[in-house]
Motif scaffolding. Structure first.
Motif, PDB file in Angstrom:
ATOM      1  N   ALA A  64       0.840  -1.194   0.000  1.00  0.00           N
ATOM      2  CA  ALA A  64       0.000   0.000   0.000  1.00  0.00           C
ATOM      3  C   ALA A  64       0.875   1.244   0.000  1.00  0.00           C
ATOM      4  O   ALA A  64       1.844   1.332   0.766  1.00  0.00           O
ATOM      5  CB  ALA A  64      -0.919   0.012   1.220  1.00  0.00           C
ATOM      6  N   VAL A  65       0.534   2.196  -0.852  1.00  0.00           N
ATOM      7  CA  VAL A  65       1.249   3.462  -0.958  1.00  0.00           C
ATOM      8  C   VAL A  65       0.270   4.587  -0.646  1.00  0.00           C
ATOM      9  O   VAL A  65      -0.805   4.657  -1.245  1.00  0.00           O
ATOM     10  CB  VAL A  65       1.841   3.653  -2.369  1.00  0.00           C
ATOM     11  CG1 VAL A  65       2.362   5.073  -2.549  1.00  0.00           C
ATOM     12  CG2 VAL A  65       2.947   2.642  -2.618  1.00  0.00           C
ATOM     13  N   THR A  66       0.633   5.437   0.310  1.00  0.00           N
ATOM     14  CA  THR A  66      -0.233   6.543   0.729  1.00  0.00           C
ATOM     15  C   THR A  66       0.441   7.868   0.425  1.00  0.00           C
ATOM     16  O   THR A  66       1.596   8.088   0.792  1.00  0.00           O
ATOM     17  CB  THR A  66      -0.542   6.468   2.234  1.00  0.00           C
ATOM     18  OG1 THR A  66      -1.182   5.217   2.525  1.00  0.00           O
ATOM     19  CG2 THR A  66      -1.452   7.611   2.669  1.00  0.00           C
ATOM     20  N   ARG A  67      -0.318   8.730  -0.251  1.00  0.00           N
ATOM     21  CA  ARG A  67       0.159  10.082  -0.546  1.00  0.00           C
ATOM     22  C   ARG A  67      -0.906  11.079  -0.126  1.00  0.00           C
ATOM     23  O   ARG A  67      -2.099  10.781  -0.144  1.00  0.00           O
ATOM     24  CB  ARG A  67       0.452  10.257  -2.045  1.00  0.00           C
ATOM     25  CG  ARG A  67       1.527   9.346  -2.592  1.00  0.00           C
ATOM     26  CD  ARG A  67       1.806   9.644  -4.061  1.00  0.00           C
ATOM     27  NE  ARG A  67       2.700   8.666  -4.652  1.00  0.00           N
ATOM     28  CZ  ARG A  67       4.027   8.730  -4.601  1.00  0.00           C
ATOM     29  NH1 ARG A  67       4.603   9.756  -3.983  1.00  0.00           N
ATOM     30  NH2 ARG A  67       4.787   7.787  -5.157  1.00  0.00           N
ATOM     31  N   GLY A  68      -0.455  12.280   0.238  1.00  0.00           N
ATOM     32  CA  GLY A  68      -1.380  13.339   0.617  1.00  0.00           C
ATOM     33  C   GLY A  68      -0.671  14.672   0.555  1.00  0.00           C
ATOM     34  O   GLY A  68       0.416  14.785  -0.003  1.00  0.00           O
TER      35      GLY A  68
END
Length: 306
Positions: A64-68
Motif C-alpha cells: 500500500a502506498v499513501t500520498r497526501g
C-alpha cells in the motif's frame, strides 16, 4: 498476559533516489527473508488486489502506498505482493510517498483480512526532510524464553543487521512499540513540559545524528555519536552489552542481553549509564500501564544531568 507490540525500527537519510532504494529493499528483502514461502506463492499473482472476500485460511499479501498533502486528503493505493506488484512499487518510489506498507497475513473464516504475520512500513515526515523511518511491527507473543522464542529474535536481528550494515543508519532499535514510532524515552516526556520537537518522531528523526532518540534491548548508535561515548573499546569495557559491533558505516550495533525478555532492571540501568552522554535531554516521567500496554523500560532520570 496479552501479547504486546514490538517495534523493530531504523532511520536513514540521503538523496531521494537512495531512499527509494532503501524502502524497496526493506519491503522486498525483509519480507522474502522472513516469509519466503508466502512470497514465493504470491510471486505469479496479478498486481490487482481483489475486492472480494478471500478463501478462509488462505494467505493475503498487500503493498500500500499513501500520498497526501497539506490541503489534499491522504489517498492509498494497493497492489498484491507479487512480482508485478513490486514492479509497480518500484515506479512509485521514484517520488517518495508519505507512507508505504507491506502486510502478509491470512483470511479469517468470513474471508476478511485477519491475522497479520508480517507488517513492514516506511514513512517520511515533512519536519524531517531527507529521512525515512523504516519499521517492522512484531509481537512478544512467542518471547517466552523457549528455543522458538530465540529463533524469532535471531530472525529479527538478522533482518535489521543486514539492512543497517548496507546503509548508514542514524538510529535503530528493537523495543516495545509505543505507537507512531516513538521510543520509550520520547513517549515518557510530558507534553506539558516538552514540545513536539523533542518527543515526536516527526521531528526527532531529523535530529538523531545529534541526539540518540532512545535506548533499548538493541540500539544502533550513529557514527556521529561514537566518539562522545569514548569509542567502541570504552563501550565494551562497560559490560553493559552482550554484543558491541561496529557496522560498515561506523555506526555501533549494541545488544544489551542475549534475549529480549532478559532486558529488565539492572540491564536497563547499564545501557542508560553507557549511553547517557549522547541521549536526548529530558526528564521522562513514569505513567500507569494497563495490561495491554507495554512497559517503559527506562531509567527515569534526565541524561543531561549525568
Amino acid at each position: 498476559m496479552l501479547p504486546l507490540p514490538v517495534d523493530l525500527q531504523w532511520n536513514v537519510d540521503g538523496p531521494t533516489s537512495d531512499l527509494g532504494r532503501v524502502v524497496y529493499e526493506w519491503l522486498d528483502g525483509a519480507s522474502a527473508q522472513l516469509l519466503p514461502a508466502a512470497r514465493k506463492a504470491m510471486s505469479p499473482l496479478s498486481a490487482r488486489v481483489s475486492r472480494s472476500l478471500g478463501a478462509p485460511g488462505s494467505t493475503f499479501g498487500v503493498l500500500a502506498v499513501t500520498r497526501g498533502g497539506v490541503d489534499v486528503p491522504p489517498k492509498t493505493r494497493e497492489r498484491t505482493c507479487s512480482d508485478t506488484g513490486f514492479a509497480w512499487l518500484k515506479k512509485e518510489l521514484v517520488c517518495l510517498p508519505d507512507m508505504v506498507t507491506l502486510q502478509i497475513g491470512t483470511f479469517d473464516e468470513r474471508g476478511h483480512r485477519a491475522r497479520r504475520h508480517l507488517v513492514l512500513s516506511a514513512r517520511t515526515h515533512p519536519a524531517s526532510p531527507g529521512w525515512v523511518r523504516l519499521a517492522l511491527l512484531g509481537s512478544d507473543e512467542s518471547l517466552d524464553g523457549s528455543d522458538s522464542s530465540l529463533d524469532v529474535q535471531r530472525a529479527w536481528l538478522d533482518v535489521l543487521h543486514g539492512h543497517a550494515s548496507t546503509w548508514d543508519p542514524g538510529f535503530g532499535h528493537i523495543s516495545y512499540s509505543y505507537g507512531l514510532g516513538a521510543t520509550a524515552l520520547e513517549d515518557c516526556l510530558p507534553p506539558g513540559d516538552y514540545p513536539p520537537q523533542q518527543r515526536d518522531p516527526e521531528h526527532t528523526v531529523n535530529d538523531c545524528r545529534r541526539y540518540l532518540r532512545g535506548y533499548s534491548w538493541l540500539t544502533i548508535v550513529p557514527k556521529e555519536l561514537v566518539a562522545r561515548l569514548g569509542g567502541i573499546d570504552e563501550l565494551r569495557a562497560t559490560s553493559a552489552f552482550a554484543r558491541v559491533e561496529q557496522l560498515a558505516s561506523g555506526a555501533l550495533w549494541l545488544k544489551a542481553t542475549e534475549r529480549f525478555e532478559d532486558y529488565r532492571g539492572e540491564a536497563v540501568h547499564g545501557v542508560f549509564d553507557a549511553l547517557a552522554p549522547v541521549l536526548r535531554p529530558g526528564l521522562p516521567v513514569p505513567t500507569p500501564r494497563r495490561d495491554d500496554q507495554p512497559p517503559h523500560l527506562l531509567v527515569f532520570e534526565d541524561a543531561a544531568s549525568r
